[in-house]
Design a protein around this motif. Sequence first.
Motif, mmCIF file in Angstrom:
data_model
loop_
_atom_site.group_PDB
_atom_site.id
_atom_site.type_symbol
_atom_site.label_atom_id
_atom_site.label_comp_id
_atom_site.label_asym_id
_atom_site.label_seq_id
_atom_site.Cartn_x
_atom_site.Cartn_y
_atom_site.Cartn_z
ATOM 1 N N LEU A 74 9.111 -13.407 3.233
ATOM 2 C CA LEU A 74 8.231 -12.272 3.504
ATOM 3 C C LEU A 74 8.092 -12.022 5.006
ATOM 4 N N ILE A 115 11.162 -10.263 6.241
ATOM 5 C CA ILE A 115 11.169 -8.843 5.852
ATOM 6 C C ILE A 115 10.302 -8.027 6.797
ATOM 7 N N LEU A 131 13.160 2.534 4.548
ATOM 8 C CA LEU A 131 13.797 1.999 3.351
ATOM 9 C C LEU A 131 15.287 1.821 3.588
ATOM 10 N N LEU A 137 15.941 -3.825 4.230
ATOM 11 C CA LEU A 137 14.690 -3.969 3.495
ATOM 12 C C LEU A 137 14.954 -4.251 2.027
ATOM 13 N N TRP A 138 15.920 -3.498 1.447
ATOM 14 C CA TRP A 138 16.235 -3.709 0.030
ATOM 15 C C TRP A 138 16.807 -5.115 -0.216
ATOM 16 N N GLY A 160 16.179 -7.742 1.587
ATOM 17 C CA GLY A 160 15.062 -8.674 1.739
ATOM 18 C C GLY A 160 14.196 -8.716 0.487
ATOM 19 N N CYS A 161 13.925 -7.514 -0.082
ATOM 20 C CA CYS A 161 13.123 -7.470 -1.311
ATOM 21 C C CYS A 161 13.855 -8.144 -2.479
ATOM 22 N N ALA A 162 15.190 -7.956 -2.545
ATOM 23 C CA ALA A 162 15.967 -8.610 -3.596
ATOM 24 C C ALA A 162 15.915 -10.131 -3.442
ATOM 25 N N PHE A 186 13.529 -11.793 -1.998
ATOM 26 C CA PHE A 186 12.164 -12.201 -2.331
ATOM 27 C C PHE A 186 11.995 -12.315 -3.854
ATOM 28 N N GLY A 187 12.540 -11.311 -4.589
ATOM 29 C CA GLY A 187 12.448 -11.350 -6.044
ATOM 30 C C GLY A 187 13.242 -12.491 -6.641
#
Length: 610
Positions: free
Chosen positions: A53, A56, A65, A69-70, A72-74, A76-77
Motif C-alpha cells: 500500500l 502504491i 489511473l 496504479l493498476w 499495484g492494486c493487482a 495488493f489484491g
Amino acid sequence: MRQLPLPHPGPAPLTSPAALLWWQARHQQWLLLASITCGIVGNVAAAALPYVLGRIIDGGLTDGLSRTLWLGCAAFGAVGLVQVGANVWGHRLDVENWLRAAYATSQLIGHHVTRTGDAVTAELPTGEVVATVASDALRIGEVYAVAARFVGGIVAYAAVAVVLMRTSLTLGLLVLLGLPVVVSVLALLVKPLQRRQATQREAAGRLTTLGADTVSGLRILRGIGGEEVFAGRYRAQSELVRRAGVGVAQTQSLLDALQTLLPGLFLAAVVWVGAHLALAGEISPGQLVAFYGFAAFLTQPLWTATEAMRVMTRAVVGCRKIIKVLEIPEAGADSADRRAAVAATSPARTEALVDERSGLVVRPGALLALVSANPDEAARLATRLGRFRAPTGSGADDDESLGEVRWGAALLRELHLREVRDRIVVAESTPHLFTGVLADELDVRGRATESDLLQAMHVADAADVLDSVPGGLAGAVEEKGRSLSGGQRQRVALARALLTEAEVLVLVEPTSAVDAHTEARIARRLAQARRGRTTVLVTASPLVLDVVEEVVLIEDGRVLARGSHRELLAATDSAGRAYRAVVSRGHGPTNPTGPTDDAREEARHEAARR
C-alpha cells in the motif's frame, strides 16, 4: 475424515511438561509443520499489505489511473488472497492439531488408567483423574492450535524488522524495541496467573471427587440421614472453587486490559513520531502509511504471544497433573530391577505352564479343570497363572508366589507383562460389562468378524442375548449390563473371553449363573471350541467336569490328585473321597461308574447355591 481412536502411541516421557509436549509434537509433526507453514505464509502476507500500500501511494498516484496504479492494486489484491487462503487452511489445520493432541492425550490417560487397577484411586482422587481428561487434555491441545500463529508471527516480525531498519532507523528502532518491552510487561503477569490457575485446578479436582463420591453413595446417605452433611461439604468446596476462579479472573482481566492498552499506546507513539518525520521530509507519505500499517499489524503477533503465554501456562499446569496420573504403575507391572534385567526368552506354544508352589502342571493344548473344597483357593491359583496378585491383599499371593509360576524355562514374572496379557487371558467369575455396542463389547481385541462373534455367542449359548438387545450385535449394552440377567451377563463375558483367541485361557466359574441344561450345552461346545488349545476351568460342576480331559483336585494349596472326572469319582482312597465330597457337596450315595442324571442335577444346584 480420520478414524479415531488412533493406534496407541506408546509410553510417554514423564520427566517434565516440556518433554511430554515435545513428545506429542513429534507424533503429529507433519500436521504441525503444515499448520506452521500456513501460519507463516498468512502472517507474512498480512505484513506485506502495508508495504504494498505504501508503494502504491508513493509511486502509483502521480499519473492517475495509470498502469502502475493498476499493477499495484493487482499486487495488493493477490497478497490479500494469499493471506485469506493461508488463514482458511491454517485454521482448519489448527483445529485438527488441537483435536489430535487433545484426543491422543485422553486416549493415553484412559489406556493407562485401565491398567492401573485400584492403584489409581489409592493414589489420586477420582475427580482428579476425571479432570485430566475433561480439562487438562484440552489445554494441551490448545498449545498445538496456537503454535502456528505464534511461529508465523515471529517470522513476520523478523521480516518487518528488515524493512523498517532499511527505511528509517528511528522508526525501525521504535517499533522493534517497543514491542519487546510491551511483551515483557505482559509476561510479568504469567507467573501469578499460573499460580492461581494451579490453585483453581486443585480445588476443581477436589470438587469433582466430592461430587462423584456423593452421587455414588446417595442412597446410603439418605438411609443414614447424612445427605445434608455432604451437601454442606459440597457447598463449601464450591465456594473455594468460586474464590479461586475469581482470583484467576482478576489476573486474567488485568492481562486482557493491558493487552489492549499497551499496544494502543505503542501504536499512538509510532504515528506521532512518524508524522513528525514525514513533516520533516525524512520519510515519504507512503512510508508513513506503511509504518502505521506495520505498527498496527505487529499488534496481532503481540496478542498471539500473549495468548500463547496464557495457553502454555494452563498447559504446563495440566501436564503436571497428567504426569502424576501416568506415573502410577500398572497393575502387576515389572519392578525396576525386573525392567533393568534382560527379559526372558518367550516360551514356545509347546511349553507347559507350571505353578511350582502348588505342583500344578498345565500341559499345552490341555482342557483342564481345577477343583477345590475352597473355591477361593482354586481361584487364587488360576489368577496366579495369569500373573495377577490376590485381590484380598492378604499377602497370600505376593511377588514371591508370582515368581513360582514358570512357563517353559522362564519364570512368568521375567516375561514382559504385555506379552503375558496377550497370551494368557483370565476371565474371572464376576463379569464386568461397560456401556457400548454389543459387538465392540465382545471384540475387545478388534479383529473378529461377524461370523466369529456369532460363533462365540453360540458356544456361550447366548443367542437369547441377541434377541433381548435391540439391534442384536449392533445394539447398545447399558452400563454394567443392567438390561441383562445375571446369566446373560456371564455368557456375554464368556463369549468375550473366547474371542480373545488366547493361547492360554483361564475361566473361573464360567457357568455358575446358568441352569443345568444351559450349562451342559456350554460345556460340550466349549470343549469342542477350545480343542487343542490350553484351557483351565475353575469349577465344581459335574456337568463341566465330565467333558474336560483332566481334573486336578487342590487341597491346602497343593495338588492332591489328578485324573479324569470318572476316575476320581471311582477312586477309593482319601483323594477320591475328598473329590466326591466336593462335587456332590456330601449329598447322596456315590455311583462308582459316574453320577446319575438326578445326582448331576442335584450337584449342579448345590454348586449354583454356593
